[in-house]
Structure formats: structure tokens, C-alpha cells
Design an enzyme around this catalytic site. Structure first.
Site, PDB file in Angstrom:
ATOM      1  N   GLU A  67      74.807  17.812  71.700  1.00  0.00           N
ATOM      2  CA  GLU A  67      74.138  18.589  72.605  1.00  0.00           C
ATOM      3  C   GLU A  67      72.681  18.492  73.489  1.00  0.00           C
ATOM      4  O   GLU A  67      71.695  18.669  73.807  1.00  0.00           O
ATOM      5  CB  GLU A  67      74.091  20.252  72.316  1.00  0.00           C
ATOM      6  CG  GLU A  67      75.157  20.964  72.686  1.00  0.00           C
ATOM      7  CD  GLU A  67      75.967  20.870  71.071  1.00  0.00           C
ATOM      8  OE1 GLU A  67      75.734  19.655  70.369  1.00  0.00           O
ATOM      9  OE2 GLU A  67      77.809  21.263  71.075  1.00  0.00           O
ATOM     10  N   PHE A 129      80.650  34.884  64.203  1.00  0.00           N
ATOM     11  CA  PHE A 129      80.961  33.609  63.717  1.00  0.00           C
ATOM     12  C   PHE A 129      79.914  32.789  65.383  1.00  0.00           C
ATOM     13  O   PHE A 129      80.345  33.349  66.999  1.00  0.00           O
ATOM     14  CB  PHE A 129      82.099  33.385  64.471  1.00  0.00           C
ATOM     15  CG  PHE A 129      82.935  31.859  64.135  1.00  0.00           C
ATOM     16  CD1 PHE A 129      81.957  31.457  63.244  1.00  0.00           C
ATOM     17  CD2 PHE A 129      82.913  31.257  65.368  1.00  0.00           C
ATOM     18  CE1 PHE A 129      82.491  29.637  62.813  1.00  0.00           C
ATOM     19  CE2 PHE A 129      83.551  30.004  65.478  1.00  0.00           C
ATOM     20  CZ  PHE A 129      83.086  29.179  64.250  1.00  0.00           C
ATOM     21  N   GLN A 130      79.885  31.633  64.831  1.00  0.00           N
ATOM     22  CA  GLN A 130      79.020  31.314  65.448  1.00  0.00           C
ATOM     23  C   GLN A 130      77.416  31.840  67.072  1.00  0.00           C
ATOM     24  O   GLN A 130      76.766  32.340  67.657  1.00  0.00           O
ATOM     25  CB  GLN A 130      78.937  30.063  66.926  1.00  0.00           C
ATOM     26  CG  GLN A 130      79.859  29.252  65.813  1.00  0.00           C
ATOM     27  CD  GLN A 130      80.479  28.297  66.901  1.00  0.00           C
ATOM     28  OE1 GLN A 130      80.836  28.306  68.292  1.00  0.00           O
ATOM     29  NE2 GLN A 130      81.258  26.857  66.046  1.00  0.00           N
ATOM     30  N   LYS A 179      79.585  36.241  75.866  1.00  0.00           N
ATOM     31  CA  LYS A 179      81.078  35.834  76.169  1.00  0.00           C
ATOM     32  C   LYS A 179      81.071  37.461  77.673  1.00  0.00           C
ATOM     33  O   LYS A 179      81.568  36.785  78.818  1.00  0.00           O
ATOM     34  CB  LYS A 179      81.334  35.636  75.549  1.00  0.00           C
ATOM     35  CG  LYS A 179      82.663  34.257  75.611  1.00  0.00           C
ATOM     36  CD  LYS A 179      83.784  34.154  74.683  1.00  0.00           C
ATOM     37  CE  LYS A 179      84.147  33.527  74.781  1.00  0.00           C
ATOM     38  NZ  LYS A 179      85.517  32.892  74.080  1.00  0.00           N
ATOM     39  N   MET A 492      56.994   0.527  63.468  1.00  0.00           N
ATOM     40  CA  MET A 492      55.436   1.946  63.448  1.00  0.00           C
ATOM     41  C   MET A 492      54.976   2.728  62.245  1.00  0.00           C
ATOM     42  O   MET A 492      54.271   2.705  62.121  1.00  0.00           O
ATOM     43  CB  MET A 492      55.412   2.695  64.809  1.00  0.00           C
ATOM     44  CG  MET A 492      54.310   3.911  65.023  1.00  0.00           C
ATOM     45  SD  MET A 492      53.446   2.659  65.168  1.00  0.00           S
ATOM     46  CE  MET A 492      53.618   2.839  67.097  1.00  0.00           C
TER      47      MET A 492
HETATM   48  C1  LIG Z   1      62.920  12.334  65.304  1.00  0.00           C
HETATM   49  C2  LIG Z   1      61.754  11.680  65.491  1.00  0.00           C
HETATM   50  N1  LIG Z   1      61.568  11.216  63.326  1.00  0.00           N
HETATM   51  C3  LIG Z   1      61.093  10.824  63.286  1.00  0.00           C
HETATM   52  C4  LIG Z   1      59.950  10.247  64.043  1.00  0.00           C
HETATM   53  C5  LIG Z   1      59.129   9.458  62.774  1.00  0.00           C
HETATM   54  N2  LIG Z   1      58.720   7.825  63.269  1.00  0.00           N
HETATM   55  C6  LIG Z   1      57.218   7.300  64.915  1.00  0.00           C
HETATM   56  S1  LIG Z   1      57.811   5.595  65.000  1.00  0.00           S
HETATM   57  C7  LIG Z   1      58.823   5.902  63.801  1.00  0.00           C
HETATM   58  C8  LIG Z   1      60.436   4.329  63.644  1.00  0.00           C
HETATM   59  C9  LIG Z   1      60.648   3.924  64.576  1.00  0.00           C
HETATM   60  O1  LIG Z   1      61.345   2.554  64.441  1.00  0.00           O
HETATM   61  P1  LIG Z   1      62.159   2.308  65.646  1.00  0.00           P
HETATM   62  O2  LIG Z   1      63.166   2.795  65.527  1.00  0.00           O
HETATM   63  O3  LIG Z   1      62.472   0.797  64.226  1.00  0.00           O
HETATM   64  O4  LIG Z   1      61.245   1.973  66.788  1.00  0.00           O
HETATM   65  P2  LIG Z   1      59.941   0.546  66.452  1.00  0.00           P
HETATM   66  O5  LIG Z   1      58.730   1.227  65.862  1.00  0.00           O
HETATM   67  O6  LIG Z   1      60.581  -0.476  65.564  1.00  0.00           O
HETATM   68  O7  LIG Z   1      59.291  -0.077  68.001  1.00  0.00           O
HETATM   69  C10 LIG Z   1      59.334   7.182  63.141  1.00  0.00           C
HETATM   70  C11 LIG Z   1      60.262   6.762  62.225  1.00  0.00           C
HETATM   71  C12 LIG Z   1      59.321  10.379  64.864  1.00  0.00           C
HETATM   72  N3  LIG Z   1      58.705  10.116  65.907  1.00  0.00           N
HETATM   73  N4  LIG Z   1      60.840  11.848  65.703  1.00  0.00           N
END
Ligand SMILES: Cc1ncc(C[n+]2csc(CCOP(=O)(O)OP(=O)(O)O)c2C)c(N)n1
Lengths: 577, 176
Positions: A67, A129-130, A179, A492
Site C-alpha cells: 500500500e 478485526f483490522q 463497510k 549518503m
Molecule cells: C525510509 C528511510 N529510511 C532511512 C533514511 C535515511 N537515509 C537517507 S539517505 C540513506 C542512504 C541511501 O542509500 P542508497 O539507497 O544506497 O543510496 P545512495 O545514497 O548510496 O545513493 C539513508 C539510509 C531515509 N531517508 N529514508
């Protein structure tokens, strides 16, 4: 204004007819011009799915694999088309799974309507439920939400939902429908909503504020424009261009404003913010008048607030009164719709040019080019860079593609280097930074704009958050192009660990599966590139394909994205290395 | 300027909607702003509710909060006022042992002097009601405490502004 298609008219203001609540829901969607919605069935929404079955051919329901992705697909649909995206889910876990997408749409002002099923009204509050209190849960992340317990409320509430989602500063609306209301029969008739008395979507423009803005701009020696998504949402691209060209003002954009003015426009000086371009960040703290248009001074844009453009007079064009003075105190606030405001403004502006001031941007660009861009786009080291992948995509799509990005280093690189010739071409999760956004959003974008090339650019981390949507792509034959830039790291976060945590790479290294085999498991054509000499041909093959296509590019593992405004630093303290 | 905390009263005219209290209180909660008191009631306009919220914050903060409140779809208009801009009241109830009313002459004097009103009396207890400024209520509470209070409750502030609020005009403008 909105155009009403002949198909919509079949469902609009027709004579009353006795039908069930669930059929009414489908007819409401048709009357709103909805052609496709994304969702996932379950107990509490089954009557509506039964109607979707009966209305097959008139409305297309796309089964996503989660979803959350239904919401993101609806966002992608809305972002590329400017229309309202629709997502549907059952009660309980179905509804809570929508929340990340809804929160993303809220912070990025994306018009979506989410419809959730709910337990029968006599069970509300009984921990049935749900049963979840999805109205309570979604309240802080929706522009508006409402629970329907009687079929007779359906047309008015859904009409209102669409009106609220798309008008003014757009946003997500959630409608929860019990519902029993779906089963109940009533005399149906649909009228579009044209106003809600307690809600003023677009403030009236105060002519005095326009005059004051024009006076400041006309007298400025070193003016700078920063535009945001408000320009795109307000369909004000032409008006903005007219202002820029008449005044010769160097103009920069926020991440969500990208593509409103073509990348190659001589007065487009690049992106502001944490990983934005050097010149507009540094010169933010040198300009004498800063003209902000449809942007909200997010902290990723401003850096340290009390050292942000303190020398400048601030003019803020904004549709949402709550944004005025929220983060940055303005000298002139122009409330109203960007298109109308800029149209009025341009006639009061003097024809002008600022060659010396513009030269400063060019000089700083040269510094950024030598220190950063050259190495990103024309690397001499062995490993592939994310930048050169973007450069290749640019040249092979001629800057016509819509780029859908996930969150991380690849996102910043894509936004920095993608060529945009067409507005609404940068679809990314800006405000929430939702990993997992890109793949489902690309599905929605491609379905809303089948004539456009849609390229999703995703990190190996974020890809695995919603990788199951390959199933949706395969089943619905959505010809999106998927590029995973694989650095085997949560890049990042790793970059921050390197710069600010002495290279302690806690839980950022990724041991990845065979991505090509996974794509092929979904019968999607797939290829992996590890060497520079194979990149161009692989991108070419991908772009030439009429079908969904997966391309994994193995890039240098520990490259960093620069420039960078370290968090808590001023924008003019931006680092080039 | 605008950076010193003081007590403000916020008046919000809204459509009568179930979820709105949740939406409005969330705006304060997110920003860690403590609501001193909150009252909702009907207003002078049929079908329109009125929230009265008492908060202590700076003027800069309250302007931003007001923006967030007005942004809610079902909020018609929100205002903030100083103490001087409004006529305001709180009211409170005391439940006290009936014996004291007859045995302690001083209690009768306190009641008389404070302009409190006896709502009911029975064999076991009597209930005293007092409306007014917070300080008057507090004073009465202090005086009665010495004798023992069985129960005490104080309402949120309600306030009427000295200036005209143009809600009806706003609603009429929508009709046209
Ligand atoms: C749902 C979610 N969880 C954690 C983060 C924190 N976060 C920001 S950038 C990143 C790394 C992303 O890694 P990747 O998808 O491999 O992309 P890259 O930076 O290597 O291009 C994370 C964990 C986020 N932005 N969103």
C-alpha cells in the site's frame, strides 16, 4: 481552469439514481476524471473492489505490491500530470501502510486522495478485526481527512476531498469509509465541489504588495531569485521566465523547483541547498534582494538560519500565509497564486540586466567545475561515478526525460546533473526524504504520461525498500527505465559517517543480491554495467527499449557528494571537498 | 520585540467537526507548547463553534501558530488577544462539608465577600460557585483551603473581545 471531459460528464450531475455506496464511490471517481487508481484489496474495502470489477474498462485499478507504493504511485501520477492521484486500501494494516506516502505528499504538497475501507460503523471503537483509527493516525499528515459512516455522505465528501486536495497549496486527503456505508443504498447524484466556506485556498493579491515588490526589485543591484515547487504547482513557468528574462536576474531553484525553467537557460544558476551549487549558495549571502517564489525556506535550503541572507531584503511570493515569516522574516510578502502574482509583477518591472553580478555566478561556477563537476562528469579514476551515468542519460534522452529519484547520494547527483528541458520532470521525495519512493512513483509517472521517457534513478539501498514493485511493473507492462546506482553502501549515510563520525561505518555496508537476476525473475530485461566502456551502449539499449528495463551500474563505492553545506553551517560556508 | 512570553487568548471560529479538536491540539503538541486551558462551545453564529485557548508564548510564536491553525480546512478564522483586548472569566466549583457552613461563621463571611454563589446545599455538603479572574478564584481557594475542600474544579478561560470580529461578514461573503 479545469476541463471536464465528455466521459466525466456521463457521471456529473446526472439524475438521481439508487445505487450502493460502493458503486457511488467508483462513480464519484469517474466524475472527477480519475482514469487510474493504485491500491490493494482487503476485507473492509471489498465492496468497492467488486464495483471496480464491474466498471473494468472504464476505470483502471492497478494492484501495487504494497500500500505504501500505492500512495507513492499516486504521487508520481500527480507530480508529472498536475492531476489528483488516487490510492485505495483496506482498513487496519492496509490503511497504516499508506501513511508514509501520505506524509510524503503532505510535506511536498502533492495532491492525492486516499480512500480506505473501515470496519462497519457499529464496530467502531470496539477494537474489531483490522480496525485502526486511521483518521486519528493520519490527521497530522493530511490536508484534510474525514470518516464516512452513511452512504448518503459519499458524493459530497468525495467531491470535497478532490477539491481540497487540488486547490490552493495542494496536499493529501484521506477518506475513510465504513463497510456498512459501502453496502447501503441511496439516491446518488454527483456535483463537483466549488468551495468550502471555511477554506480560502488562494489569498487575494494585494496590489500594494506587488508594487512594493516591484520597487525593491527595480532598485536592486544584486538581486537573486530562488524559486520552488510553487511555480510548478501554480503552472507559472512562463510567467517566471518572463520575469527572469525581463530583469536579467540570476535565478536558482530548490530541489522541488527543478525543471520549471530549463537547465540550460542562461539565467538559471543552479540549485540551492545542502548539495546545491556553489554560486547560488555563496551568493545568497551577498545578494541585496532575495526574491523567493513558491518556496518555503526549508532548513536544507537555508542552512543556519541566523546567517541566511541577513544582508538582503527578502521578497516572498507565496500561496500559503502560514509560510510567511515562518523561517525567514520577509520585507515584502506577496500572498497569492504564483501565476497571477508574477503576471502582475512583470508589467511593473524595468527591463534590466546585471552582467557584473551574473559574472560572479559564472566565476564561482568555474571554481565548482574545477573542484567538483569535472571529477563527477569526466572522471579520470577507474571507478564509474554517478555523475557520468547522469551525463550519459542526459545525452541519450536529450534532456527530455522525466527523472524520478529516490533518496541519497544518487538523488543529489541526479538533481545536480540532470538536464531538464520540460517542467514537471524532476520527481523526487524532497521534504520527507522517503527511501523507496522512486520505483513506485515512476510507475505512476509513466502511467500518467505514457508519451514521456521516465527514468528512475535509485540507490541500492532504497531500491530494496520497494523492490517488490517490479511485480506491478511486470504485470501492468509499465515501460519505466530503472537505473540502480550500486555503491554497495547506504551511500549518503556512509558519507556522513566518513565526514562526521571518523569513518565508523555502522550498518551502512550492503551485501547485495543479484539485482539482474531479480529483475529477470520478474521477466524484466536487465543488464549490469561495471566498466566505463560499456556504459554508453547499455544506456542506449535501455532508452531504445519500449519495455520496462533494468540497468544496474556499479559505481565507485566511497565517492562523496559535494558541494556540501554541513548541517548547522551557513550556506556561504559550503564545502567543495 | 515579540520575543517575550506572555499569556494570550486564542479565539477560533470553526465548522462543527469531530476531528478538529485533534487537529488543533496537535499543532500545539508538535511544538511542545503547553495549553493552559481550552474551551469549546457554540458561538453567536448557528452551526459555528468557538474554541478559546489560553497559552503562554511569545508574540512571534503565536503568529506562526495562528497561521498553522488558520490553515486547517475547517477553521473559519482565528484571532489572538492580549489580556487588555478581552473581557474574560473562569469559573470554579467547591464542594465543602455542610457542617462547616453552620459551624464556622467565617465561611459565611468569605462567601459573602467573594461574591460566590451557593449552588446547592444538602446534609453532607454544599457546592459553591465562583466566576471571575484567576486571581480572585485563587484567593477564594486559599481562604477555603484552611477549612478543608472535598472537591475543587476550575474551568478554562472564556473570553469575549472588545473589538468586533467579522465572522458573519466572512461567512456571508462566501455565500455571494
Ligand atoms: C525510509 C528511510 N529510511 C532511512 C533514511 C535515511 N537515509 C537517507 S539517505 C540513506 C542512504 C541511501 O542509500 P542508497 O539507497 O544506497 O543510496 P545512495 O545514497 O548510496 O545513493 C539513508 C539510509 C531515509 N531517508 N529514508
Amino acid at each position: 481552469m479545469e476541463t471536464v471531459t465528455s466521459k466525466q460528464k456521463e457521471y456529473l450531475e446526472q439524475p438521481k439514481e439508487r445505487i450502493s455506496g460502493s458503486e457511488a464511490i467508483v462513480r464519484c471517481l469517474l466524475a472527477e476524471g480519475v482514469e487510474v487508481l493504485y491500491g490493494y484489496p482487503g476485507g473492509a474495502i471489498m465492496p468497492v473492489y467488486d464495483e471496480l470489477y464491474k466498471y473494468e474498462g472504464k476505470i483502471n485499478h492497478v494492484l501495487t505490491r504494497h500500500e505504501q507504493c500505492a500512495a507513492h504511485a499516486a504521487q508520481g501520477y500527480a507530480r508529472i500530470s498536475g492531476k489528483v492521484g488516487v490510492a485505495m486500501a483496506t482498513s487496519g494494516p492496509g490503511a497504516t501502510n499508506l501513511i508514509t506516502g501520505i506524509a510524503d505528499a503532505q510535506i511536498d504538497s502533492t495532491p492525492i486522495v486516499c480512500i480506505t475501507g473501515q470496519v462497519p460503523s457499529h464496530l467502531l471503537g470496539s477494537d474489531a478485526f483490522q480496525e485502526t483509527d486511521i483518521v486519528g493516525i493520519s490527521t497530522p499528515v493530511t490536508k484534510w481527512n474525514h470518516q464516512i459512516t452513511k452512504a448518503s455522505q459519499i458524493p459530497e465528501v468525495i467531491a470535497r476531498a478532490f477539491y481540497i486536495a487540488r486547490s490552493g497549496r495542494p496536499g493529501p486527503v484521506l477518506i475513510d469509509i465504513t463497510k456498512d456505508a459501502q453496502f447501503e443504498e441511496f439516491d446518488f447524484q454527483y456535483k463537483k465541489c466549488t468551495g468550502v466556506r471555511s477554506y480560502k485556498p488562494v489569498p487575494e493579491i494585494d496590489e500594494n504588495s506587488i508594487t512594493a515588490a516591484a520597487t525593491l526589485i527595480n532598485s536592486a543591484k544584486k538581486p537573486m531569485i530562488v524559486w520552488g515547487q510553487g511555480v510548478i504547482l501554480g503552472k507559472a513557468e512562463e510567467e517566471l521566465k518572463a520575469v527572469i528574462e525581463k530583469t536579467g536576474i540570476p535565478s536558482a531553484w530548490t530541489i522541488l523547483g527543478a525543471s520549471a525553467i530549463p537547465t540550460a537557460h542562461p539565467l538559471n544558476v543552479g540549485m540551492v541547498g545542502m548539495h546545491g551549487n556553489y554560486a547560488p549558495n555563496v551568493l545568497t549571502n551577498e545578494c541585496d534582494v532575495l526574491i523567493a517564489i513558491g518556496m518555503r525556506f526549508d532548513d536544507r535550503v537555508t542552512g543556519k538560519l541566523d546567517e541566511y541572507a541577513t544582508q538582503a531584503k527578502i521578497v516572498h511570493f507565496e500561496i500559503d500565509p502560514a509560510e510567511i515569516d515562518k523561517n525567514v522574516k520577509t520585507d515584502v510578502a506577496v500572498l497569492g497564486d504564483a501565476k497571477a502574482s508574477l503576471k502582475k509583477l512583470v508589467s511593473l518591472l524595468n527591463t534590466n540586466s546585471h552582467p557584473d553580478w551574473l559574472q560572479k555566478f559564472k566565476d564561482l561556477y568555474t571554481i565548482e567545475y574545477d573542484k567538483v563537476i569535472k571529477n563527477d562528469l569526466h572522471p579520470t579514476a577507474k571507478g564509474l561515478t554517478m555523475g557520468e551515468v547522469l551525463k550519459e542519460i542526459n545525452s541519450q534522452t536529450k534532456g527530455e526525460a522525466a527523472i524520478v529519484t529516490d533518496v541519497g547520494q544518487h538523488q543529489m547527483i541526479a538533481c545536480r546533473y540532470a538536464d531538464f528541458n520540460v517542467s514537471k520532470s524532476n520527481i523526487t521525495s524532497g521534504g520527507l526524504g522517503t527511501m523507496g519512493f522512486a520505483l513506485p512513483a515512476a510507475i505512476g509517472a509513466k502511467m500518467a504520461a505514457p508519451e514521456r521517457e521516465v527514468v528512475a534513478i535509485i540507490g541500492d539501498g532504497g531500491y530494496q525498500m520497494t523492490i517488490q514493485e517490479l511485480g506491478t511493473i511486470f504485470q501492468n507492462k509499465v515501460p519505466v527505465k530503472i537505473v540502480v546506482l550500486n555503491n554497495e553502501f547506504l551511500g549518503m549515510v556512509r558519507q556522513w559517517q566518513q565526514l562526521f563520525f571518523d569513518k565508523r561505518y555502522a550498518s551502512t555496508e550492503m551485501v547485495n543480491p543479484n539485482f539482474v537476476a531479480i529483475a529477470q525473475g520478474y521477466y524484466i530485461e536487465a543488464k549490469k554495467v561495471t566498466k566505463r566502456e560499456n556504459l554508453a551502449a547499455a544506456v542506449k539499449e535501455m532508452i531504445a527499449s519500449d519495455e520496462p528495463y533494468f540497468l544496474e551500474v556499479c559505481v565507485e563505492k566511497e565517492n562523496n557528494v559535494f558541494p556540501m553545506v554541513p548541517s548547522g553551517a551557513s550556506v556561504s560556508e559550503i564545502r567543495l571537498e | 520585540m515579540g520575543t517575550e512570553k506572555q499569556l494570550y487568548t486564542i479565539s477560533i471560529y470553526t465548522e462543527n467537526n469531530i476531528g478538529l479538536l485533534n487537529r488543533i491540539s496537535a499543532i500545539f503538541q508538535r511544538r511542545h507548547i503547553n495549553i493552559e486551558s481550552i474551551n469549546t462551545s457554540v458561538s453567536e453564529i448557528e452551526g459555528v463553534s468557538r474554541f478559546t485557548i489560553l497559552v503562554s508564548m511569545t508574540e512571534d510564536q503565536i503568529k506562526k501558530i495562528l497561521g498553522q491553525i488558520e490553515k486547517q480546512v475547517e477553521v473559519i478564522k482565528a484571532y489572538y488577544h492580549n489580556e487588555e483586548d478581552t473581557i474574560y472569566q473562569e469559573s470554579c466549583l467547591f464542594k465543602i462539608k455542610s457542617d462547616l457552613l453552620f459551624e464556622e461563621r467565617q465561611i459565611q463571611n468569605i462567601i459573602k465577600e467573594s461574591n460566590a454563589r451557593i449552588v446547592t446545599v444538602n446534609k453532607e455538603f454544599f457546592v459553591l460557585e465562583k466566576s471571575g479572574r484567576r486571581s480572585e478564584l485563587e484567593q477564594l481557594h486559599r481562604e477555603l483551603s484552611a477549612f478543608g475542600i472535598m472537591q475543587f474544579v476550575r474551568s478554562g478561560r472564556i473570553a469575549i473581545t472588545k473589538d468586533k470580529l467579522k465572522i458573519t461578514e466572512m461567512l456571508n461573503a462566501f455565500k455571494n
